[in-house]
Design a protein around this motif. Sequence first.
Motif, PDB file in Angstrom:
ATOM      1  N   UNK A   1       0.842  -1.197   0.000  1.00  0.00           N
ATOM      2  CA  UNK A   1       0.000   0.000   0.000  1.00  0.00           C
ATOM      3  C   UNK A   1       0.882   1.254   0.000  1.00  0.00           C
ATOM      4  N   UNK A   2       0.300   2.348  -0.498  1.00  0.00           N
ATOM      5  CA  UNK A   2       0.946   3.656  -0.462  1.00  0.00           C
ATOM      6  C   UNK A   2       0.168   4.585   0.448  1.00  0.00           C
ATOM      7  N   UNK A   3       0.871   5.546   1.020  1.00  0.00           N
ATOM      8  CA  UNK A   3       0.243   6.532   1.889  1.00  0.00           C
ATOM      9  C   UNK A   3       0.573   7.936   1.389  1.00  0.00           C
ATOM     10  N   UNK A   4      -0.223   8.909   1.825  1.00  0.00           N
ATOM     11  CA  UNK A   4      -0.051  10.289   1.377  1.00  0.00           C
ATOM     12  C   UNK A   4       1.176  10.907   2.041  1.00  0.00           C
ATOM     13  N   UNK A   5       2.061  11.476   1.228  1.00  0.00           N
ATOM     14  CA  UNK A   5       3.251  12.155   1.739  1.00  0.00           C
ATOM     15  C   UNK A   5       2.997  13.659   1.855  1.00  0.00           C
ATOM     16  N   UNK A   6       2.574  14.296   0.782  1.00  0.00           N
ATOM     17  CA  UNK A   6       2.197  15.710   0.835  1.00  0.00           C
ATOM     18  C   UNK A   6       1.387  16.085  -0.402  1.00  0.00           C
ATOM     19  N   UNK A   7       0.657  17.183  -0.282  1.00  0.00           N
ATOM     20  CA  UNK A   7      -0.138  17.719  -1.385  1.00  0.00           C
ATOM     21  C   UNK A   7       0.656  18.854  -2.017  1.00  0.00           C
ATOM     22  N   UNK A   8       0.803  18.816  -3.328  1.00  0.00           N
ATOM     23  CA  UNK A   8       1.658  19.790  -4.012  1.00  0.00           C
ATOM     24  C   UNK A   8       0.874  20.825  -4.817  1.00  0.00           C
ATOM     25  N   UNK A   9      -0.383  20.583  -5.109  1.00  0.00           N
ATOM     26  CA  UNK A   9      -1.155  21.532  -5.903  1.00  0.00           C
ATOM     27  C   UNK A   9      -2.631  21.232  -5.813  1.00  0.00           C
ATOM     28  N   UNK A  10      -3.472  22.271  -5.947  1.00  0.00           N
ATOM     29  CA  UNK A  10      -4.919  22.098  -5.880  1.00  0.00           C
ATOM     30  C   UNK A  10      -5.598  23.205  -6.668  1.00  0.00           C
ATOM     31  N   UNK A  11      -6.709  22.859  -7.313  1.00  0.00           N
ATOM     32  CA  UNK A  11      -7.469  23.847  -8.072  1.00  0.00           C
ATOM     33  C   UNK A  11      -8.930  23.449  -8.104  1.00  0.00           C
ATOM     34  N   UNK A  12      -9.775  24.394  -8.512  1.00  0.00           N
ATOM     35  CA  UNK A  12     -11.214  24.162  -8.582  1.00  0.00           C
ATOM     36  C   UNK A  12     -11.756  24.735  -9.888  1.00  0.00           C
TER      37      UNK A  12
END
Length: 348
Positions: free
Chosen positions: A174-185
């Motif tokens: 399994x993989x886990x979340x390391x960090x969020x690098x970008x987001x948009x809407x």
Amino acid sequence: MWVCVWLLALFVCWQGGSPSPVEPPVGCQSPEVLRAAEEGLDQINADLTKGFILSLNRVYDISQQTGEGEVTFNLTIDVMETKCHVISRNPWKKCEVKNVANVPVYGQCMASIYVGKSVELRSYKCTIQQVPATVIVDTCPDCPTAERLDDPIIAETANLSLQKYNQKSHLPNYFTLLNITGASMQWVVGPAYFVEFIIQETVCAKGTPDVDLTQCKMMDCEFAHKGFCKGSHITLDGGLFENKLPIQVNCEIFEPEAALAEEKVHSMEGSDHRENEYHKHAHTHLHPHEHHHHPTSPNQASPRPKGLLGVVVVLPPPHVPPAPRASPAAKNCPGKRKTNLGLGSFKI
């Protein structure tokens, strides 16, 4: 006769005098300057430990110090962020620049680059910032605009995307979340949220029943796999987390640099001993997480740690219109832009 003697004496004096000064570069478009900028940016990207690979837009200004057969360029280069994360280690020339539909990021790098028998990056400082949302909307009203990375809906989007990826992935762990690098809407039939994030391999195997991913520890060795993911979902109008349409996710998993280095060592050793060792090792295979570590030989240089030559500073989006920029000090500068986003009066 006397004329010939006088010319000969003049030639000898000229030969024994001070060396002629090195001609200054033609300008920001000259081949030697562009070579320094391109290869220098290769080394900047190789030095980065987070964020996205930067692409050269143009050389904006230049100064130099010259020596015997060598020169150090102090360059100001305009850069743009690409869609390739630095963990991909892709060459910047093979990466697509983010356009108005991808929340573009622009900036500049001040770089000291030595050019002799080779091109060597000595130091750099880059500053980058997103194009303001108002500028994007004026140019493309339907394009996505940036969202805060700490917004709860963005965290929810990343977690749902990762959950789907773990379900469909054929990898053993399994993989886990390391960090969020970008987001948009973007508004579609409801608010559509897009998120980019980094994932890391855990010690929890896929075959383990009733796994609680929050309790899975990250594989913290240098051979742990990481991935760059893009996920999205559309929330129909009427609730923050209700009535979600199917989640979309795509992840690219990268081989660790340590594994690639070890593979290279095995390849070199194999070429040296292939004839003698072929029959002995023909049926021997390493488990995906079984690794042999080889000491560095006296003639083999240790790899240089990344992130020591410079820094990338992320600034908030500028005011509109942005503050005027100082004109280049060098002649024939700035150079020609490689990318034009078509943002009207907002020049980058």
